[in-house]
Write a protein that holds these residues in place. Structure first.
Motif, PDB file in Angstrom:
ATOM      1  N   LEU A   1       0.877  -1.082   0.114  1.00 32.07           N
ATOM      2  CA  LEU A   1       0.096   0.018  -0.089  1.00 32.07           C
ATOM      3  C   LEU A   1       1.005   1.190  -0.112  1.00 32.07           C
ATOM      4  N   ILE A   2       1.705   1.220   0.794  1.00 30.80           N
ATOM      5  CA  ILE A   2       2.774   2.283   0.822  1.00 30.80           C
ATOM      6  C   ILE A   2       3.488   2.684  -0.419  1.00 30.80           C
ATOM      7  N   ASP A   3       4.117   1.493  -0.936  1.00 31.43           N
ATOM      8  CA  ASP A   3       4.899   1.730  -2.438  1.00 31.43           C
ATOM      9  C   ASP A   3       3.687   2.076  -3.353  1.00 31.43           C
ATOM     10  N   ARG A   4       2.379   1.971  -3.468  1.00 32.72           N
ATOM     11  CA  ARG A   4       1.547   2.356  -4.643  1.00 32.72           C
ATOM     12  C   ARG A   4       0.980   3.718  -3.819  1.00 32.72           C
ATOM     13  N   GLY A   5       1.519   4.453  -2.922  1.00 35.01           N
ATOM     14  CA  GLY A   5       1.005   5.791  -2.743  1.00 35.01           C
ATOM     15  C   GLY A   5      -0.288   5.540  -1.952  1.00 35.01           C
ATOM     16  N   GLY A   6      -0.764   4.386  -1.507  1.00 31.68           N
ATOM     17  CA  GLY A   6      -1.945   4.376  -0.612  1.00 31.68           C
ATOM     18  C   GLY A   6      -1.821   4.814   0.868  1.00 31.68           C
ATOM     19  N   ARG A   7      -2.814   4.525   1.479  1.00 30.69           N
ATOM     20  CA  ARG A   7      -2.745   5.210   3.081  1.00 30.69           C
ATOM     21  C   ARG A   7      -2.952   3.831   3.712  1.00 30.69           C
ATOM     22  N   VAL A   8      -2.182   3.379   4.600  1.00 30.85           N
ATOM     23  CA  VAL A   8      -2.612   2.319   5.541  1.00 30.85           C
ATOM     24  C   VAL A   8      -3.649   2.678   6.659  1.00 30.85           C
ATOM     25  N   GLU A   9      -4.736   2.265   6.786  1.00 26.82           N
ATOM     26  CA  GLU A   9      -5.440   2.448   7.907  1.00 26.82           C
ATOM     27  C   GLU A   9      -5.837   1.209   8.730  1.00 26.82           C
ATOM     28  N   LEU A  10      -5.208   1.135  10.083  1.00 22.95           N
ATOM     29  CA  LEU A  10      -5.282  -0.239  10.956  1.00 22.95           C
ATOM     30  C   LEU A  10      -6.691  -0.021  11.567  1.00 22.95           C
ATOM     31  N   ARG A  11      -7.201  -1.045  11.590  1.00 26.04           N
ATOM     32  CA  ARG A  11      -8.801  -1.012  12.339  1.00 26.04           C
ATOM     33  C   ARG A  11      -8.440  -1.884  13.464  1.00 26.04           C
ATOM     34  N   GLU A  12      -9.588  -2.241  14.385  1.00 27.22           N
ATOM     35  CA  GLU A  12      -9.618  -2.766  15.432  1.00 27.22           C
ATOM     36  C   GLU A  12      -9.548  -4.273  15.130  1.00 27.22           C
ATOM     37  N   VAL A  13      -8.622  -4.848  15.822  1.00 24.48           N
ATOM     38  CA  VAL A  13      -8.760  -6.683  15.664  1.00 24.48           C
ATOM     39  C   VAL A  13      -9.632  -7.291  16.605  1.00 24.48           C
ATOM     40  N   LYS A  14     -10.561  -7.935  15.971  1.00 19.92           N
ATOM     41  CA  LYS A  14     -11.766  -8.480  16.952  1.00 19.92           C
ATOM     42  C   LYS A  14     -10.943  -9.803  17.904  1.00 19.92           C
ATOM     43  N   ALA A  15     -11.382  -9.934  19.135  1.00 20.04           N
ATOM     44  CA  ALA A  15     -10.978 -11.053  20.060  1.00 20.04           C
ATOM     45  C   ALA A  15     -11.207 -12.192  19.389  1.00 20.04           C
ATOM     46  N   PRO A  16      -9.977 -13.396  19.145  1.00 13.20           N
ATOM     47  CA  PRO A  16     -10.262 -14.563  18.705  1.00 13.20           C
ATOM     48  C   PRO A  16     -10.974 -15.510  20.031  1.00 13.20           C
ATOM     49  N   PRO A  17     -11.426 -16.778  19.844  1.00 11.40           N
ATOM     50  CA  PRO A  17     -11.935 -17.498  20.714  1.00 11.40           C
ATOM     51  C   PRO A  17     -10.686 -18.050  21.445  1.00 11.40           C
ATOM     52  N   LYS A  18     -11.134 -18.526  22.759  1.00 15.60           N
ATOM     53  CA  LYS A  18     -10.015 -18.767  23.619  1.00 15.60           C
ATOM     54  C   LYS A  18      -9.802 -20.374  23.958  1.00 15.60           C
ATOM     55  N   ASP A  19     -10.948 -21.078  23.647  1.00 17.81           N
ATOM     56  CA  ASP A  19     -10.889 -22.474  23.828  1.00 17.81           C
ATOM     57  C   ASP A  19     -11.248 -23.205  22.691  1.00 17.81           C
ATOM     58  N   TRP A  20     -10.943 -24.468  22.752  1.00 19.67           N
ATOM     59  CA  TRP A  20     -11.498 -25.122  21.769  1.00 19.67           C
ATOM     60  C   TRP A  20     -11.896 -26.735  22.457  1.00 19.67           C
ATOM     61  N   PRO A  21     -12.718 -27.605  21.885  1.00 15.04           N
ATOM     62  CA  PRO A  21     -13.036 -28.623  22.444  1.00 15.04           C
ATOM     63  C   PRO A  21     -12.087 -29.798  22.577  1.00 15.04           C
ATOM     64  N   SER A  22     -11.015 -29.668  21.771  1.00 17.94           N
ATOM     65  CA  SER A  22      -9.984 -30.720  21.813  1.00 17.94           C
ATOM     66  C   SER A  22      -8.970 -30.163  20.699  1.00 17.94           C
ATOM     67  N   PRO A  23      -7.490 -30.819  20.820  1.00 23.25           N
ATOM     68  CA  PRO A  23      -6.548 -30.201  19.914  1.00 23.25           C
ATOM     69  C   PRO A  23      -6.869 -30.466  18.521  1.00 23.25           C
ATOM     70  N   LEU A  24      -7.565 -31.648  18.232  1.00 18.69           N
ATOM     71  CA  LEU A  24      -8.270 -31.950  16.723  1.00 18.69           C
ATOM     72  C   LEU A  24      -9.088 -30.946  16.283  1.00 18.69           C
ATOM     73  N   ALA A  25     -10.145 -30.428  17.325  1.00 17.26           N
ATOM     74  CA  ALA A  25     -11.094 -29.189  16.923  1.00 17.26           C
ATOM     75  C   ALA A  25     -10.236 -27.836  16.525  1.00 17.26           C
ATOM     76  N   ALA A  26      -9.061 -27.612  17.434  1.00 18.74           N
ATOM     77  CA  ALA A  26      -8.365 -26.482  17.153  1.00 18.74           C
ATOM     78  C   ALA A  26      -7.805 -26.653  15.625  1.00 18.74           C
ATOM     79  N   PHE A  27      -7.210 -27.790  15.136  1.00 14.07           N
ATOM     80  CA  PHE A  27      -6.793 -27.748  13.887  1.00 14.07           C
ATOM     81  C   PHE A  27      -7.759 -27.922  12.832  1.00 14.07           C
ATOM     82  N   LYS A  28      -9.090 -28.472  13.289  1.00  8.49           N
ATOM     83  CA  LYS A  28      -9.965 -28.376  11.992  1.00  8.49           C
ATOM     84  C   LYS A  28     -10.611 -26.820  12.016  1.00  8.49           C
TER      85      LYS A  28
END
Ligand code: OFO
Length: 174
Positions: free
Chosen positions: A61-88
Motif C-alpha cells: 500500500l505504501i509503495d503504491r502511494g496508498g494510505r494504511v488504515e489500521l482497524r480494531e482486531v476482534k478477539a479470537p476464541p479462547k478455547d476449543w473442545p480438543s486439539p483436533l478441533a483446534a486444527f479443524k
C-alpha cells in the motif's frame, strides 16, 4: 496510485491477516495449556507467517502511494473442545481466507489493476499451500483417533516447524 475501492479492500485484508495471526496465537495459548508444546509451536510459527502476510500488504500500500488504515482486531476464541478441533478450526479459517483472497483478486480484475492482481496471485498460491498443510495435519490426527499416542507423536513432529523465512525482494512486495 491505487483507487479508493482497492485501498479499502486491501486495508480490510490487512485486518483479516492480523486477525489470522491473533487466532493462531490463541490456538497456541490453548495448546500450551493442554501441554502440547509442539502443536503450540506450530501455531506460533503460523501466527508469525500471518503477521508477514499483513505486512506484505502494508508495504505494498505504501509503495503504491496508498494510505494504511489500521482497524480494531476482534478477539479470537479462547478455547476449543480438543486439539483436533483446534486444527479443524484452523482449516476452516484458511478456507475462509481463501474466499477473501479470491474476492480481492476478482476486484483487481474488475478495477483493471494489474499490479495488485500480481500481488494477489502470491496470496492465491500461498492459500493452496496453507490449506494443504493444515488439512494434512487434520487427516493424520483423525487417522490416529485425535488423541493418545498418535497425538503425542504429532506433537513431536510439529515441534520441528521452522520459523518463516523473512520475506525479501519481490516476496516482500517491496
Ligand atoms: Fe493463512 O492466510 Fe494469510 O493470507
Amino acid at each position: 496510485m491505487l483507487n479508493r475501492k482497492l485501498q479499502d479492500a486491501l486495508n480490510k485484508q490487512i485486518n483479516e491477516e492480523y486477525y489470522s495471526s491473533y487466532i493462531y496465537l490463541a490456538m497456541a495459548a490453548y495448546l500450551e495449556d493442554v501441554n502440547l508444546d509442539g502443536c503450540a509451536h506450530w501455531m506460533r510459527m503460523q501466527a508469525a507467517e500471518e503477521y508477514q502476510h499483513a505486512m506484505k500488504i502494508f508495504d505494498y500500500l505504501i509503495d503504491r502511494g496508498g494510505r494504511v488504515e489500521l482497524r480494531e482486531v476482534k478477539a479470537p476464541p479462547k478455547d476449543w473442545p480438543s486439539p483436533l478441533a483446534a486444527f479443524k478450526a484452523s482449516l476452516e479459517h484458511e478456507k475462509y481466507m481463501t474466499v477473501n483472497i479470491n474476492k480481492l483478486a476478482d476486484l483487481c480484475i474488475e478495477e483493471k489493476d494489474h499490479a495488485t492482481n500480481n500481488l494477489l496471485q502470491w496470496y492465491v498460491s500461498e492459500q493452496v499451500e496453507e490449506e494443504a498443510q493444515v488439512e494434512d495435519i487434520v487427516k493424520k490426527l483423525e487417522m490416529m483417533g485425535g488423541d493418545g499416542p498418535g497425538l503425542f507423536l504429532m506433537d513431536r513432529e510439529l515441534k520441528s516447524r521452522p520459523a518463516p523465512a523473512p520475506l525479501t525482494g519481490a516476496d516482500a512486495g517491496a
